[in-house]
Design an enzyme around this catalytic site. Sequence first.
Site, PDB file in Angstrom:
ATOM      1  N   CYS A   1       7.395  -0.422   6.212  1.00 37.57           N
ATOM      2  CA  CYS A   1       6.304   1.102   5.830  1.00 37.57           C
ATOM      3  C   CYS A   1       7.667   1.017   4.844  1.00 37.57           C
ATOM      4  O   CYS A   1       8.999   0.838   5.106  1.00 37.57           O
ATOM      5  CB  CYS A   1       5.601   1.567   6.897  1.00 37.57           C
ATOM      6  SG  CYS A   1       5.685   2.903   6.030  1.00 37.57           S
ATOM      7  N   LEU A   2       7.296   1.358   3.454  1.00 34.20           N
ATOM      8  CA  LEU A   2       8.101   1.559   3.223  1.00 34.20           C
ATOM      9  C   LEU A   2       8.950   3.475   2.974  1.00 34.20           C
ATOM     10  O   LEU A   2      10.349   3.717   2.929  1.00 34.20           O
ATOM     11  CB  LEU A   2       7.496   2.280   1.272  1.00 34.20           C
ATOM     12  CG  LEU A   2       7.223   0.741   0.789  1.00 34.20           C
ATOM     13  CD1 LEU A   2       6.509   1.510  -0.266  1.00 34.20           C
ATOM     14  CD2 LEU A   2       8.636   0.123   0.417  1.00 34.20           C
TER      15      LEU A   2
ATOM     16  N   HIS B   1      -3.025   0.447   8.172  1.00 32.18           N
ATOM     17  CA  HIS B   1      -1.745   1.219   8.298  1.00 32.18           C
ATOM     18  C   HIS B   1      -1.938   2.466   7.537  1.00 32.18           C
ATOM     19  O   HIS B   1      -0.804   4.179   7.805  1.00 32.18           O
ATOM     20  CB  HIS B   1      -0.389   0.515   7.903  1.00 32.18           C
ATOM     21  CG  HIS B   1       0.711   0.693   7.393  1.00 32.18           C
ATOM     22  ND1 HIS B   1       1.841   0.158   8.261  1.00 32.18           N
ATOM     23  CD2 HIS B   1       0.530   1.457   6.791  1.00 32.18           C
ATOM     24  CE1 HIS B   1       2.975   0.680   7.928  1.00 32.18           C
ATOM     25  NE2 HIS B   1       2.277   1.401   6.490  1.00 32.18           N
ATOM     26  N   GLU B   2      -2.201   1.692   6.440  1.00 35.03           N
ATOM     27  CA  GLU B   2      -2.483   3.725   5.288  1.00 35.03           C
ATOM     28  C   GLU B   2      -3.241   4.528   5.765  1.00 35.03           C
ATOM     29  O   GLU B   2      -2.588   5.824   5.637  1.00 35.03           O
ATOM     30  CB  GLU B   2      -3.228   2.855   3.884  1.00 35.03           C
ATOM     31  CG  GLU B   2      -2.401   1.742   3.716  1.00 35.03           C
ATOM     32  CD  GLU B   2      -0.736   2.083   3.472  1.00 35.03           C
ATOM     33  OE1 GLU B   2      -0.677   3.615   2.680  1.00 35.03           O
ATOM     34  OE2 GLU B   2       0.122   1.175   3.347  1.00 35.03           O
TER      35      GLU B   2
ATOM     36  N   GLY C   1       1.080  -1.909   0.111  1.00 34.06           N
ATOM     37  CA  GLY C   1      -0.344  -0.161  -0.097  1.00 34.06           C
ATOM     38  C   GLY C   1       0.828   1.244  -0.047  1.00 34.06           C
ATOM     39  O   GLY C   1       1.921   1.039  -0.015  1.00 34.06           O
TER      40      GLY C   1
ATOM     41  N   GLN D   1       2.836  10.112   1.755  1.00 35.59           N
ATOM     42  CA  GLN D   1       4.575   9.458   1.862  1.00 35.59           C
ATOM     43  C   GLN D   1       5.352   9.624   0.453  1.00 35.59           C
ATOM     44  O   GLN D   1       6.082   9.926   0.530  1.00 35.59           O
ATOM     45  CB  GLN D   1       4.159   7.551   1.577  1.00 35.59           C
ATOM     46  CG  GLN D   1       4.152   7.385   2.781  1.00 35.59           C
ATOM     47  CD  GLN D   1       4.331   5.615   2.717  1.00 35.59           C
ATOM     48  OE1 GLN D   1       2.733   4.773   2.230  1.00 35.59           O
ATOM     49  NE2 GLN D   1       4.652   4.561   3.208  1.00 35.59           N
TER      50      GLN D   1
ATOM     51  N   HIS E   1      -1.269   6.505   8.351  1.00 31.84           N
ATOM     52  CA  HIS E   1      -0.334   8.130   7.465  1.00 31.84           C
ATOM     53  C   HIS E   1      -1.109   9.179   6.552  1.00 31.84           C
ATOM     54  O   HIS E   1      -0.520   9.754   7.212  1.00 31.84           O
ATOM     55  CB  HIS E   1      -0.361   7.354   5.739  1.00 31.84           C
ATOM     56  CG  HIS E   1       1.369   6.476   6.242  1.00 31.84           C
ATOM     57  ND1 HIS E   1       2.640   6.576   6.119  1.00 31.84           N
ATOM     58  CD2 HIS E   1       1.547   4.270   5.480  1.00 31.84           C
ATOM     59  CE1 HIS E   1       3.114   5.962   6.447  1.00 31.84           C
ATOM     60  NE2 HIS E   1       2.593   4.433   6.018  1.00 31.84           N
TER      61      HIS E   1
HETATM   62 NI    NI Z   1       3.615   2.498   5.624  1.00 27.17          NI
END
Ligand code: NI
Length: 169
Positions: free
Chosen positions: A94-95, A136-137, A46, A51, A140
Amino acid sequence: MTLLNILTYPDPFLKKPTSAVTDIDDQVQTIIEDMAETMYDATGLGLAAIQAGIDKSIIVYDPEADAEKKDFRVLINPEIVFSEGEMVSENEGCLSVPDFRSDVKRYERVTVEALDRNGEPLKIEADGLLSVIMQHEIDHLKGVLFIDRISALKRQLYKKKRKKALKSE
Ligand code: NI
């Protein structure tokens, strides 16, 4: 399509809650395509617009992370309207949080309301992995990272490690 640059901790932009999308125009469609391309390129499940340094409440995700099919979903202005139960999301990553994974306490089930990329209202009842992706998203979009949901001690250790890694870059 353009690959977007993914911001990483401790970039202060990641802590800033994003603005709602008011107009799903061509610019938003381009952002969505670029976000999806970037997610597959980075092999994430995702990606939230924040981000990529974009102040908009947009998420793309694909639980299969299948870069061949590219069957990704889009959520605009998503909100968790119901949550229940407890689960441990194992080895979450997480990226935007390089070189770190941790178990994270999450709700077992969530119901999410959002708009799709055509502006149509959506309601998703998610459990398991999909529920974790949603939480999670959507975190963000509120400026919250998964490391904000682990013990202070573990977070401190990561912060130290990250500082060291950035110094030697
Ligand atoms: Ni993330």
